[in-house]
Design a protein around this motif. Structure first.
Motif, short mmCIF file in Angstrom:
data_model
loop_
_atom_site.label_atom_id
_atom_site.label_comp_id
_atom_site.label_asym_id
_atom_site.label_seq_id
_atom_site.Cartn_x
_atom_site.Cartn_y
_atom_site.Cartn_z
N THR A 77 0.82 -1.22 0.00
CA THR A 77 0.00 0.00 0.00
C THR A 77 0.85 1.26 0.00
O THR A 77 0.31 2.36 -0.20
N ARG A 78 2.15 1.12 0.22
CA ARG A 78 3.00 2.30 0.33
C ARG A 78 3.16 3.01 -1.01
O ARG A 78 3.03 2.40 -2.08
N CYS A 79 3.48 4.27 -0.95
CA CYS A 79 3.81 5.06 -2.13
C CYS A 79 5.28 5.44 -2.04
O CYS A 79 5.70 6.03 -1.04
#
Length: 248
Positions: A77-79
């Motif tokens: 889910t990280r950017c």
């Protein structure tokens, strides 16, 4: 470092493809490819019974890792951020490639189909280069594993994390540099290209290299029914490593 040759990889893929078309059923489940099978395939020397997903090729440790990543990290889910993957497994490689969109580096000492040829005892990257490092079942092949661990710590960012997995097959870590022949290594270490067996004191080596370590077991991530369906190995663990904070 224990990596299948290209021909072996192709042969294994063909075997799985053939099996995948005939093993339709609901007995087993792989969370990586999200597919069911009537049974898993045998794998290893000597063979472990029904441990390899016939669809994506994942093994027990890969499926355990996947559950850990989903439940205990933000990797999916990280950017932003980047990742170093040592001896990249095909069942995981595509997922990480898609997630990091150009900021995913694969590395190996011998395999040709990687981004960087790398000796993990001497990593040719600056300090604090990576947000995430993943290395599974490689350190048992490396002569100076302590140096490799220190190198991982060096190139990991201060707020990053690394997952460094090894097979735990002994009461305490056992190595003998005088054992060099394939026959003797097989006898003492369980594989002709292994140079030690690790015990639970593996964590001490990681800490000596500059990491804090959190150990997560299958029972922390799945109940017994799911663990059986996904064929998670009893006694295996995920070792999450973070750099010891530098104090002023």
């Amino acid at each position: 470092m224990g990596i299948l040759t290209k021909l072996e990889q192709l042969g294994d893929r063909a075997r799985r493809l053939a099996a995948g078309s005939t093993l339709r059923g609901e007995n087993y489940y792989c969370p990586i490819c999200n597919k069911h099978s009537s049974r898993f395939l045998d794998f290893g020397i000597p063979p472990r019974r029904e441990v390899q997903c016939p669809h994506c090729g994942s093994l027990e440790r890969h499926r355990l890792l996947w559950l850990f990543l989903e439940q205990r990290t933000d990797i999916f889910t990280r950017c932003g951020g980047n990742m170093l993957h040592i001896a990249p497994e095909q069942c995981l490689r595509e997922h990480f490639t898609n997630q990091f969109d150009g900021n995913y580096i694969t590395a190996d000492f011998m395999a040709p189909d990687v981004d960087v040829k790398m000796d993990i005892q001497n990593i040719d990257f600056p300090d604090e280069s990576f947000d995430i490092i993943y290395c599974s079942h490689v350190l048992e092949h490396v002569d100076d594993d302590r140096k490799a661990m220190r190198e991982f710590c060096r190139v990991l960012k201060a707020d990053g994390w690394a997952i460094l997995l090894v097979p735990i097959t002994a009461q305490s870590t056992y190595e003998d540099k005088s054992i060099t022949s394939p026959e003797e290594r097989l006898k003492h270490f369980g594989q002709i290209d292994h140079v030690r067996r690790y015990g639970p004191d593996y964590i001490d080596r990681l800490r000596e290299a500059g990491f804090t370590v959190t150990e997560t077991r299958p029972s922390d991530l799945a109940d017994a029914a799911f663990a059986g369906k996904a064929r998670l190995a009893d006694g295996s663990s995920i070792f999450m490593c973070r750099k010891v904070p530098v104090t002023a």
